[in-house]
Design a protein around this motif. Structure first.
Motif, PDB file in Angstrom:
ATOM      1  N   ILE A   1     105.367   7.625 110.551  1.00  0.00           N
ATOM      2  CA  ILE A   1     104.992   6.762 111.669  1.00  0.00           C
ATOM      3  C   ILE A   1     106.018   6.865 112.796  1.00  0.00           C
ATOM      4  O   ILE A   1     105.667   6.948 113.983  1.00  0.00           O
ATOM      5  N   LEU A   2     107.301   6.882 112.420  1.00  0.00           N
ATOM      6  CA  LEU A   2     108.357   7.014 113.427  1.00  0.00           C
ATOM      7  C   LEU A   2     108.247   8.349 114.156  1.00  0.00           C
ATOM      8  O   LEU A   2     108.430   8.418 115.379  1.00  0.00           O
ATOM      9  N   GLN A   3     107.950   9.418 113.403  1.00  0.00           N
ATOM     10  CA  GLN A   3     107.788  10.731 114.031  1.00  0.00           C
ATOM     11  C   GLN A   3     106.636  10.721 115.028  1.00  0.00           C
ATOM     12  O   GLN A   3     106.737  11.293 116.109  1.00  0.00           O
ATOM     13  N   GLN A   4     105.540  10.065 114.647  1.00  0.00           N
ATOM     14  CA  GLN A   4     104.400   9.992 115.545  1.00  0.00           C
ATOM     15  C   GLN A   4     104.750   9.228 116.810  1.00  0.00           C
ATOM     16  O   GLN A   4     104.384   9.627 117.926  1.00  0.00           O
ATOM     17  N   LYS A   5     105.485   8.134 116.657  1.00  0.00           N
ATOM     18  CA  LYS A   5     105.891   7.357 117.830  1.00  0.00           C
ATOM     19  C   LYS A   5     106.799   8.179 118.736  1.00  0.00           C
ATOM     20  O   LYS A   5     106.651   8.172 119.970  1.00  0.00           O
TER      21      LYS A   5
ATOM     22  N   THR B   1     106.998  -1.809 112.047  1.00  0.00           N
ATOM     23  CA  THR B   1     106.844  -3.189 111.589  1.00  0.00           C
ATOM     24  C   THR B   1     106.217  -3.217 110.203  1.00  0.00           C
ATOM     25  O   THR B   1     105.595  -2.243 109.757  1.00  0.00           O
ATOM     26  N   ASP B   2     106.373  -4.350 109.508  1.00  0.00           N
ATOM     27  CA  ASP B   2     105.758  -4.512 108.190  1.00  0.00           C
ATOM     28  C   ASP B   2     104.245  -4.364 108.283  1.00  0.00           C
ATOM     29  O   ASP B   2     103.609  -3.777 107.391  1.00  0.00           O
ATOM     30  N   GLN B   3     103.664  -4.897 109.354  1.00  0.00           N
ATOM     31  CA  GLN B   3     102.221  -4.821 109.518  1.00  0.00           C
ATOM     32  C   GLN B   3     101.753  -3.379 109.673  1.00  0.00           C
ATOM     33  O   GLN B   3     100.761  -2.959 109.078  1.00  0.00           O
ATOM     34  N   GLU B   4     102.495  -2.573 110.467  1.00  0.00           N
ATOM     35  CA  GLU B   4     102.143  -1.163 110.661  1.00  0.00           C
ATOM     36  C   GLU B   4     102.215  -0.395 109.350  1.00  0.00           C
ATOM     37  O   GLU B   4     101.339   0.413 109.029  1.00  0.00           O
ATOM     38  N   LEU B   5     103.274  -0.664 108.574  1.00  0.00           N
ATOM     39  CA  LEU B   5     103.433   0.039 107.306  1.00  0.00           C
ATOM     40  C   LEU B   5     102.347  -0.365 106.308  1.00  0.00           C
ATOM     41  O   LEU B   5     101.777   0.489 105.610  1.00  0.00           O
ATOM     42  N   THR B   6     102.019  -1.658 106.267  1.00  0.00           N
ATOM     43  CA  THR B   6     100.979  -2.133 105.352  1.00  0.00           C
ATOM     44  C   THR B   6      99.631  -1.518 105.682  1.00  0.00           C
ATOM     45  O   THR B   6      98.889  -1.068 104.791  1.00  0.00           O
ATOM     46  N   GLU B   7      99.285  -1.469 106.974  1.00  0.00           N
ATOM     47  CA  GLU B   7      98.005  -0.891 107.376  1.00  0.00           C
ATOM     48  C   GLU B   7      97.924   0.590 107.023  1.00  0.00           C
ATOM     49  O   GLU B   7      96.864   1.091 106.653  1.00  0.00           O
ATOM     50  N   MET B   8      99.057   1.277 107.120  1.00  0.00           N
ATOM     51  CA  MET B   8      99.068   2.706 106.823  1.00  0.00           C
ATOM     52  C   MET B   8      99.036   2.968 105.321  1.00  0.00           C
ATOM     53  O   MET B   8      98.468   3.963 104.860  1.00  0.00           O
ATOM     54  N   MET B   9      99.626   2.057 104.535  1.00  0.00           N
ATOM     55  CA  MET B   9      99.698   2.257 103.091  1.00  0.00           C
ATOM     56  C   MET B   9      98.430   1.793 102.384  1.00  0.00           C
ATOM     57  O   MET B   9      97.873   2.529 101.553  1.00  0.00           O
ATOM     58  N   VAL B  10      97.979   0.567 102.658  1.00  0.00           N
ATOM     59  CA  VAL B  10      96.846   0.016 101.904  1.00  0.00           C
ATOM     60  C   VAL B  10      95.798  -0.641 102.792  1.00  0.00           C
ATOM     61  O   VAL B  10      94.856  -1.249 102.299  1.00  0.00           O
TER      62      VAL B  10
END
Length: 690
Positions: free
Chosen positions: A173-177, A106-115
């Motif tokens: 993130i996908l690999q971790q999931k 999700t956009d939220q997951e990517l945002t939290e991981m990036m910044v």
């Protein structure tokens, strides 16, 4: 008009000629590139029907090459290419699994991981790669360039970097999931955990006697083809191959100096020493470019750490040279050019400052008035600071620094810069006591193979290839000609022959050759060797066939050992009542070992002795077991003691151990192979890179 009529009358012939020309062009291109018409096109690999395009592959190879260069890594280009292709194949397999499972980020997951709150990993990455404080700053610089005074071209590069980074993080993130799902399929139940505990809970103490099969002569036992085929059929899965393979034999001739070259090199070194001792400074080597000079100053402290060099220098007076060492064909000489007492080391404070000249001077004033360096370093004007930095004034990298601080008083901050904008601030905190400093020239020389030697090695191997044009002759006559052949299994995915760097051209030849052919000579002075290859066999099936020389030799040895074991067991069975008696019959000694059933090797007996371990597991204390067949010997043994002093069974502890040793954590290392399964992977790399 007459001309036009003539052309019309010959039109059929012209069409044939033009058509033939076009066909020749197409066929010529087909045979020279191997990638057109019905060839591979732009597909460098295909994974279960999904194509990997050559252009994307080349882009990834360029990135990997640049990264390797940035890390000062020298890697065989063919190895790098295959590593990149393997990575892209794994990505295709992974993408298929992700799509089948409908996993998304999700956009939220990517945002939290990036910044966001989970950005620590990305923060460290951009700090190392860009030198900026964190990922949020990098993003702001990329998409608000005017705020930082960045040019548009720089901003575009940074934006491209950020978008690539987002893709990488999304994939992570996908690999971790996926791994979390995968891990959930391989968990220990109570029986698994208890079995692992039982394997490691007890230790059996064993006395034994053994007679190795090597004590009997191989020639006294015959391994028939039926014996070999029976073993092969029992364990055929052991010889499965992932892709069509080719068995080659190769001769590699290292390009090294001849005896004449070595003597000539020794003479050059002797002449160089005479010239160095007869002329001032380094003038004696003016006409000897093979000798590489490194002139530097070295303190007594650093010299003491280099025993050979110290011993040589201690024997020298100023102006004299000596041979320090010879290692193989590498020589080290040294000439002492001067010696005096100097301050070699200092400690300084340092600040790099932004702002106007007056602002820099203001900070110098604050520091000299007693304001702490840490306090001043927190100013937005200070870009970098370091306290008590140790500097070697003998280091050539700090030569400008030496001039700046030479006459400065200790304990006083100053700026040497007169720029209108920005500057540096220094303080000399401590000057170490003067030490003996040597002005020393280290001279290195390596004996290289002469052109005559290179040509002779090349000509000799070419002559051998010309006289031995079949794979059979290539191998059979090698020893007589002074060569050694080495076997190598080659596939489309092999970046090199054996472990020889820069040998992919030989791989490409093997993949195109016919059975029994012998290659031309590959290599030159740059690769450091000459190489010739013979194609012995082609394996298109799913298994290495029993006719393979290495497989056949292994199975023949095992068949002979089986017959040796049968003979020894028949000779000894029931002939003694204890271990000492069997040891006497075997003309050997009694030995001891310990067996824990979680181990892979029995000390004294070897690896993978599953039959022996099974017998020990079921043996009663004090009972005589054997003679029985092991992998390398016939063994008689007796369990003398069983220790059960381990910790009590703990379900949680042994569940964790199971998952680490036999569950998902163990399996994750082979995930790529698991994902491949029975999917078809086609590697066309040799069609693009010969």
């Amino acid at each position: 008009m007459a001309t036009l009529e003539k052309i019309r009358s010959k039109s059929a012939l012209l069409l044939i000629i033009v058509g033939a020309g076009l066909l020749a062009f197409i066929i010529g291109d087909f045979f020279t590139s191997g990638r057109t018409l019905f060839g591979t096109g732009t597909t460098i690999a295909k994974v279960d029907g999904n194509k990997i395009d050559i252009q994307e592959f080349q882009r990834r190879v360029q990135e990997a090459s640049q990264q390797a260069q940035a890390q000062n890594q020298r890697m065989d280009n063919a190895v790098l290419q295959q590593q990149v292709l393997n990575s892209m194949i794994a990505e295709k397999l992974f993408e298929n699994e992700i799509n089948d499972l409908s996993l998304t980020v999700t956009d939220q997951e990517l945002t939290e991981m990036m910044v966001g709150k989970n950005s620590q990993y990305v923060d460290r990455m951009v700090q190392q790669q860009l030198g900026v404080p964190d990922a949020k700053t990098a993003h702001d610089m990329a998409f608000n360039p005017t705020k930082y005074g960045m040019q548009q071209a720089q901003a575009q590069q940074l934006q491209a970097y950020w978008l690539d980074l987002e893709k990488s993080v999304e994939r992570m993130i996908l690999q971790q999931k996926f791994q979390n799902l995968f891990a959930g399929t391989l968990v220990a139940n109570e029986l698994d955990a208890k079995a692992l505990y039982d394997d490691n809970a007890s230790t059996s103490h064993v006395v034994y006697a053994k007679q190795d099969y090597s004590t009997l002569k191989d020639e006294d036992f015959e391994a028939s083809e039926s014996d070999i085929n029976a073993l092969y059929n029992d364990e055929k899965a052991r010889y499965a191959i992932d892709e069509p393979s080719r068995l080659a034999n190769y001769i590699a001739v290292s390009i090294v100096p001849s005896e004449a070259d070595i003597l000539a090199g020794q003479k050059k070194v002797e002449d160089a020493l005479v010239a160095l001792n007869s002329n001032a400074e380094m003038q004696g080597l003016a006409d000897m470019p093979e000798f590489v000079v490194d002139r530097r100053k070295i303190s007594q402290t650093d010299l003491d750490k280099q025993a050979r060099l110290k011993s040589a220098v201690d024997s020298l007076s100023v102006g004299k040279a000596v041979l320090v060492s010879k290692t193989g064909n590498d020589y080290l000489l040294a000439k002492l050019l001067g010696k005096e007492m100097e301050v070699a080391d200092v400690k300084i404070d340092f600040l790099a400052v932004q702002g106007s000249k007056s602002q820099v001077d203001s900070l110098v004033g604050l520091l000299n008035s007693g304001v702490s360096l840490d306090s001043v370093a927190s100013s937005p004007l200070v870009a970098q600071s370091q306290k008590d930095m140790e500097i070697s004034l003998l280091d050539a990298n700090y030569a400008p620094m030496k001039e700046l601080i030479a006459d400065r008083a200790t304990g006083v901050y100053f700026t040497p810069d007169t720029l209108a904008e920005g500057g540096r601030i220094f303080r000399v905190n401590e000057r170490k006591a003067p030490v003996a400093v040597y002005d020393l020239a280290s001279v290195t020389f390596t004996t290289e193979p002469s052109n005559a030697t290179v040509n002779d090695l090349d000509a000799a191997l070419r002559k051998y290839v010309e006289e031995n044009k079949t794979a059979k002759d290539f191998v059979e006559h090698a020893q007589e000609a002074g060569y050694t052949t080495f076997p190598a299994t080659v596939t489309a995915s092999s970046p090199m022959i054996g472990n020889l760097n820069d040998s992919h051209n030989a791989v490409a030849w093997v993949m195109d050759a016919k059975k029994g052919q012998v290659s031309p000579v590959f290599g030159d002075i740059q690769t450091g060797r000459f190489l010739a290859v013979a194609l012995d066999d082609i394996y298109d099936g799913g298994y290495v066939p029993v006719r393979d020389k290495q497989v056949h030799a292994i199975l023949a040895s095992r068949a002979i050992n089986n017959k040796k074991a049968a003979k020894l067991i028949a000779d000894y069975e029931g002939k003694a009542k204890d271990i000492a008696g069997y040891a006497q019959l075997m003309k050997t000694s009694v030995d001891t070992t310990t067996v824990n059933f979680g181990q892979y090797m029995i000390p004294g007996l070897g690896m993978n002795e599953s039959v022996v371990m099974g017998k020990i597991a079921n043996a009663q204390k004090g009972a005589l077991v054997g003679p029985l067949q092991g992998n390398n010997a016939v063994i008689v043994m007796q369990v003398t003691e069983i220790d059960n002093a381990g910790r009590p069974f703990d379900l949680d502890e042994n569940t964790i151990r199971y998952n680490q040793q036999r569950g998902a954590a163990r399996m994750i290392n082979t995930l790529d192979r698991i994902l491949i399964g029975n999917k078809k992977v086609t590697n066309n790399i040799n069609a693009f890179y010969k």
